[in-house]
Design a protein around this motif. Structure first.
Motif, PDB file in Angstrom:
ATOM      1  N   LEU A 196     -15.224  14.653   2.246  1.00  0.00           N
ATOM      2  CA  LEU A 196     -14.136  13.673   2.310  1.00  0.00           C
ATOM      3  C   LEU A 196     -14.290  12.616   1.216  1.00  0.00           C
ATOM      4  CD1 LEU A 196     -11.616  12.613   3.726  1.00  0.00           C
ATOM      5  CD2 LEU A 196     -13.100  11.342   5.276  1.00  0.00           C
ATOM      6  N   ILE A 197     -15.507  12.173   0.971  1.00  0.00           N
ATOM      7  CA  ILE A 197     -15.740  11.185  -0.087  1.00  0.00           C
ATOM      8  C   ILE A 197     -15.404  11.785  -1.448  1.00  0.00           C
ATOM      9  CG2 ILE A 197     -17.498   9.774  -1.212  1.00  0.00           C
ATOM     10  CD1 ILE A 197     -18.922   9.580   1.460  1.00  0.00           C
ATOM     11  N   ALA A 198     -15.783  13.052  -1.668  1.00  0.00           N
ATOM     12  CA  ALA A 198     -15.505  13.699  -2.948  1.00  0.00           C
ATOM     13  C   ALA A 198     -14.005  13.831  -3.185  1.00  0.00           C
ATOM     14  CB  ALA A 198     -16.182  15.072  -2.987  1.00  0.00           C
ATOM     15  N   VAL A 199     -13.266  14.263  -2.164  1.00  0.00           N
ATOM     16  CA  VAL A 199     -11.817  14.404  -2.315  1.00  0.00           C
ATOM     17  C   VAL A 199     -11.169  13.038  -2.522  1.00  0.00           C
ATOM     18  CG1 VAL A 199      -9.702  15.165  -1.179  1.00  0.00           C
ATOM     19  CG2 VAL A 199     -11.769  16.528  -0.975  1.00  0.00           C
ATOM     20  N   SER A 200     -11.662  12.034  -1.825  1.00  0.00           N
ATOM     21  CA  SER A 200     -11.111  10.686  -1.990  1.00  0.00           C
ATOM     22  C   SER A 200     -11.318  10.178  -3.411  1.00  0.00           C
ATOM     23  CB  SER A 200     -11.761   9.733  -0.988  1.00  0.00           C
ATOM     24  OG  SER A 200     -11.548  10.161   0.341  1.00  0.00           O
ATOM     25  N   LEU A 201     -12.496  10.429  -3.981  1.00  0.00           N
ATOM     26  CA  LEU A 201     -12.768   9.976  -5.353  1.00  0.00           C
ATOM     27  C   LEU A 201     -11.941  10.744  -6.367  1.00  0.00           C
ATOM     28  CD1 LEU A 201     -16.644   9.455  -5.211  1.00  0.00           C
ATOM     29  CD2 LEU A 201     -14.827   7.737  -5.062  1.00  0.00           C
ATOM     30  N   ILE A 202     -11.641  12.014  -6.090  1.00  0.00           N
ATOM     31  CA  ILE A 202     -10.717  12.756  -6.962  1.00  0.00           C
ATOM     32  C   ILE A 202      -9.346  12.103  -6.939  1.00  0.00           C
ATOM     33  CG2 ILE A 202      -9.526  14.959  -7.267  1.00  0.00           C
ATOM     34  CD1 ILE A 202     -12.005  16.349  -6.176  1.00  0.00           C
ATOM     35  N   SER A 203      -8.889  11.725  -5.761  1.00  0.00           N
ATOM     36  CA  SER A 203      -7.610  11.032  -5.641  1.00  0.00           C
ATOM     37  C   SER A 203      -7.634   9.688  -6.352  1.00  0.00           C
ATOM     38  CB  SER A 203      -7.254  10.845  -4.162  1.00  0.00           C
ATOM     39  OG  SER A 203      -6.039  10.155  -4.011  1.00  0.00           O
ATOM     40  N   VAL A 204      -8.765   8.979  -6.253  1.00  0.00           N
ATOM     41  CA  VAL A 204      -8.910   7.704  -6.953  1.00  0.00           C
ATOM     42  C   VAL A 204      -8.795   7.921  -8.456  1.00  0.00           C
ATOM     43  CG1 VAL A 204     -10.576   5.906  -7.548  1.00  0.00           C
ATOM     44  CG2 VAL A 204     -10.225   6.540  -5.155  1.00  0.00           C
ATOM     45  N   TRP A 205      -9.473   8.944  -8.967  1.00  0.00           N
ATOM     46  CA  TRP A 205      -9.403   9.237 -10.407  1.00  0.00           C
ATOM     47  C   TRP A 205      -7.969   9.502 -10.857  1.00  0.00           C
ATOM     48  CZ3 TRP A 205      -7.691  13.717 -12.801  1.00  0.00           C
ATOM     49  CH2 TRP A 205      -7.925  13.805 -14.179  1.00  0.00           C
ATOM     50  N   GLN A 206      -7.208  10.199 -10.015  1.00  0.00           N
ATOM     51  CA  GLN A 206      -5.845  10.543 -10.418  1.00  0.00           C
ATOM     52  C   GLN A 206      -4.907   9.343 -10.389  1.00  0.00           C
ATOM     53  OE1 GLN A 206      -3.949  13.543  -8.001  1.00  0.00           O
ATOM     54  NE2 GLN A 206      -2.235  13.784  -9.425  1.00  0.00           N
ATOM     55  N   TYR A 207      -5.053   8.469  -9.390  1.00  0.00           N
ATOM     56  CA  TYR A 207      -4.040   7.439  -9.164  1.00  0.00           C
ATOM     57  C   TYR A 207      -4.494   6.027  -9.510  1.00  0.00           C
ATOM     58  CZ  TYR A 207      -1.474  11.067  -6.721  1.00  0.00           C
ATOM     59  OH  TYR A 207      -0.788  12.231  -6.416  1.00  0.00           O
ATOM     60  N   VAL A 208      -5.654   5.850 -10.132  1.00  0.00           N
ATOM     61  CA  VAL A 208      -6.099   4.504 -10.464  1.00  0.00           C
ATOM     62  C   VAL A 208      -5.191   3.860 -11.508  1.00  0.00           C
ATOM     63  CG1 VAL A 208      -7.646   5.178 -12.358  1.00  0.00           C
ATOM     64  CG2 VAL A 208      -8.164   3.143 -10.984  1.00  0.00           C
ATOM     65  N   GLY A 209      -4.441   4.668 -12.253  1.00  0.00           N
ATOM     66  CA  GLY A 209      -3.534   4.108 -13.254  1.00  0.00           C
ATOM     67  C   GLY A 209      -2.387   3.319 -12.672  1.00  0.00           C
ATOM     68  N   ILE A 210      -2.005   3.606 -11.424  1.00  0.00           N
ATOM     69  CA  ILE A 210      -0.871   2.892 -10.823  1.00  0.00           C
ATOM     70  C   ILE A 210      -1.215   1.434 -10.544  1.00  0.00           C
ATOM     71  CG2 ILE A 210       0.652   2.799  -8.813  1.00  0.00           C
ATOM     72  CD1 ILE A 210       0.619   5.825  -8.753  1.00  0.00           C
ATOM     73  N   PRO A 211      -2.294   1.115  -9.803  1.00  0.00           N
ATOM     74  CA  PRO A 211      -2.625  -0.312  -9.639  1.00  0.00           C
ATOM     75  C   PRO A 211      -2.960  -0.987 -10.955  1.00  0.00           C
ATOM     76  CG  PRO A 211      -4.385   1.081  -8.774  1.00  0.00           C
ATOM     77  CD  PRO A 211      -3.227   1.967  -9.044  1.00  0.00           C
ATOM     78  N   MET A 212      -3.552  -0.243 -11.897  1.00  0.00           N
ATOM     79  CA  MET A 212      -3.858  -0.839 -13.196  1.00  0.00           C
ATOM     80  C   MET A 212      -2.590  -1.327 -13.883  1.00  0.00           C
ATOM     81  SD  MET A 212      -5.194   0.969 -16.679  1.00  0.00           S
ATOM     82  CE  MET A 212      -3.511   1.600 -16.864  1.00  0.00           C
ATOM     83  N   MET A 213      -1.543  -0.493 -13.922  1.00  0.00           N
ATOM     84  CA  MET A 213      -0.312  -0.861 -14.611  1.00  0.00           C
ATOM     85  C   MET A 213       0.417  -1.990 -13.893  1.00  0.00           C
ATOM     86  SD  MET A 213      -0.250   0.837 -17.363  1.00  0.00           S
ATOM     87  CE  MET A 213       1.425   0.507 -17.898  1.00  0.00           C
ATOM     88  N   LEU A 214       0.413  -1.979 -12.561  1.00  0.00           N
ATOM     89  CA  LEU A 214       1.095  -3.036 -11.812  1.00  0.00           C
ATOM     90  C   LEU A 214       0.390  -4.385 -12.000  1.00  0.00           C
ATOM     91  CD1 LEU A 214       1.961  -1.149  -8.494  1.00  0.00           C
ATOM     92  CD2 LEU A 214       3.518  -1.771 -10.342  1.00  0.00           C
ATOM     93  N   ILE A 215      -0.929  -4.378 -11.953  1.00  0.00           N
ATOM     94  CA  ILE A 215      -1.675  -5.628 -12.166  1.00  0.00           C
ATOM     95  C   ILE A 215      -1.553  -6.077 -13.617  1.00  0.00           C
ATOM     96  CG2 ILE A 215      -3.953  -6.680 -12.132  1.00  0.00           C
ATOM     97  CD1 ILE A 215      -2.744  -6.286  -9.395  1.00  0.00           C
ATOM     98  N   TYR A 216      -1.563  -5.129 -14.536  1.00  0.00           N
ATOM     99  CA  TYR A 216      -1.416  -5.470 -15.954  1.00  0.00           C
ATOM    100  C   TYR A 216      -0.069  -6.148 -16.205  1.00  0.00           C
ATOM    101  CZ  TYR A 216      -1.153  -4.793 -21.022  1.00  0.00           C
ATOM    102  OH  TYR A 216      -1.020  -4.982 -22.375  1.00  0.00           O
ATOM    103  N   ALA A 217       0.998  -5.627 -15.590  1.00  0.00           N
ATOM    104  CA  ALA A 217       2.310  -6.252 -15.735  1.00  0.00           C
ATOM    105  C   ALA A 217       2.320  -7.645 -15.115  1.00  0.00           C
ATOM    106  CB  ALA A 217       3.378  -5.373 -15.082  1.00  0.00           C
ATOM    107  N   ALA A 218       1.640  -7.823 -13.970  1.00  0.00           N
ATOM    108  CA  ALA A 218       1.579  -9.141 -13.338  1.00  0.00           C
ATOM    109  C   ALA A 218       0.808 -10.138 -14.201  1.00  0.00           C
ATOM    110  CB  ALA A 218       0.931  -9.021 -11.953  1.00  0.00           C
ATOM    111  N   LEU A 219      -0.253  -9.682 -14.856  1.00  0.00           N
ATOM    112  CA  LEU A 219      -1.019 -10.570 -15.731  1.00  0.00           C
ATOM    113  C   LEU A 219      -0.196 -10.999 -16.945  1.00  0.00           C
ATOM    114  CD1 LEU A 219      -4.510  -8.810 -15.644  1.00  0.00           C
ATOM    115  CD2 LEU A 219      -3.922 -11.013 -14.640  1.00  0.00           C
TER     116      LEU A 219
END
Length: 327
Positions: A183-206
């Motif tokens: 479960l941890i491995a699959v979760s980290l795969i999902s994190v790798w795929q979707y970490v760009g979404i919070p990055m872009m939203l926070i980047y726009a807010a900054l």
């Protein structure tokens, strides 16, 4: 004393003639807005609203003694009271919360840190970094799941070789094949795929923070990471709240990546089973398990209530406190 118009023999203008007719002040009805919204509204109703209503309705019906009829909360009693159903449901719900917490603890902080680094004015190749980090989000979950299964495979994967290059091969294990780490491995795969979404939203807010605020902070001697923690972070709290609730909704609707990596049985030994995969097996059936539409609709109704409760908590409790940080 006579006024100039009266001296010239002109009739004085009455007040009612100086005002426009009240009907002329009314705005025209913009029927074209409804015309443009109607196609999207029809599609959304057909694809989302009607299936949701039918699913909720079906959760109150089942087949009893060969007759399909209304059973009230009977399906929910079976889901929570029957040992077989209850064991699978609570296991899936627990795994779903772990899946969500890993995203909250790992994905969102990493996204915030990446956005903070990308917002540094003197950083070079910012556009390249943004594109490279956001690119996995655009990939199909089938491709992502298949690639990571190949990478982490203990037989033909490249992970053991890469870890051996840095002297860490002794740490490698078949993470996707062990119940305590799958479960941890699959979760980290999902994190790798979707970490760009919070990055872009926070980047726009900054980037949306006024320059006057930053200049005032610099005049007071607040620079670098101290400026981020004391000035920028409180100002982007509304964006962080939105990201958190989007993560909550997305994780409790998750299904595709786990299905691709671990299959419908969400192995090993249902260690990666979440509500989405449990719903799939229950509603459609899998291998020797027959599909049960009523129990599947019951699980879907529970998922809807969990998401509704989380969104309501955010809208009526958390968002009100965050309004003070909005510009």
């Amino acid at each position: 004393m006579a006024t100039a118009p009266e001296k010239a023999g002109q009739r004085p203008m009455k007040p009612r003639e100086t005002t426009m007719d009240a009907g002329a002040l009314k705005r025209p009805r913009r029927w074209h807005i409804l015309v443009f919204l109607l196609p999207a509204l029809i599609v959304y109703t057909a694809v989302m609203i009607l299936p949701l209503i039918e699913t909720l309705r079906q959760s109150f019906y089942n087949t009893v003694d060969g007759q399909y009829g209304f059973v009230g909360l009977g399906n929910f009693k079976v889901l929570f009271g029957d040992p077989r159903w209850a064991a699978d449901f609570w296991n899936a719900l627990r795994n779903n919360f772990v899946f969500f917490l890993i995203h909250m603890v790992v994905q969102n902080p990493i996204g915030i840190a990446l956005a903070a680094m990308l917002s540094i004015p003197k950083l070079r190749f910012t556009a390249f970094y943004r594109t490279a980090i956001f690119l996995p989000t655009l990939l199909s979950f089938v491709i992502v799941g298949f690639i990571w299964k190949l990478i982490l495979s203990p037989i033909w994967g490249v992970a053991p070789y890469l870890m051996d290059l840095v002297g860490l091969k002794w740490l490698f294990a078949p993470w996707l094949g062990r119940p305590d780490s799958a479960l941890i491995a699959v979760s980290l795969i999902s994190v790798w795929q979707y970490v760009g979404i919070p990055m872009m939203l926070i980047y726009a807010a900054l980037l949306n923070i006024p320059d006057e605020v930053i200049e005032a902070a610099e005049l007071d001697g607040v620079t670098g990471w101290s400026q981020f923690w004391k000035i920028k972070l409180p100002l982007i709290l509304p964006a962080i709240g939105i990201i958190s609730i989007l993560t909550f909704v997305g994780n409790f609707n998750a299904f595709d990546l786990i299905y691709t990596v671990q299959g419908a049985l969400a192995g090993p030994d249902k260690s990666t089973d979440i509500l989405g995969t449990l719903l799939y097996r229950t509603f459609f059936g899998f291998q020797l398990q027959l599909g049960d539409r009523s129990m599947g609709a019951t699980i879907a109704a529970i998922m809807f209530l969990i998401i509704l409760a989380g969104v309501s908590l955010y809208l009526f409790a958390i968002q009100r406190r965050m309004r003070r940080y909005q510009f």
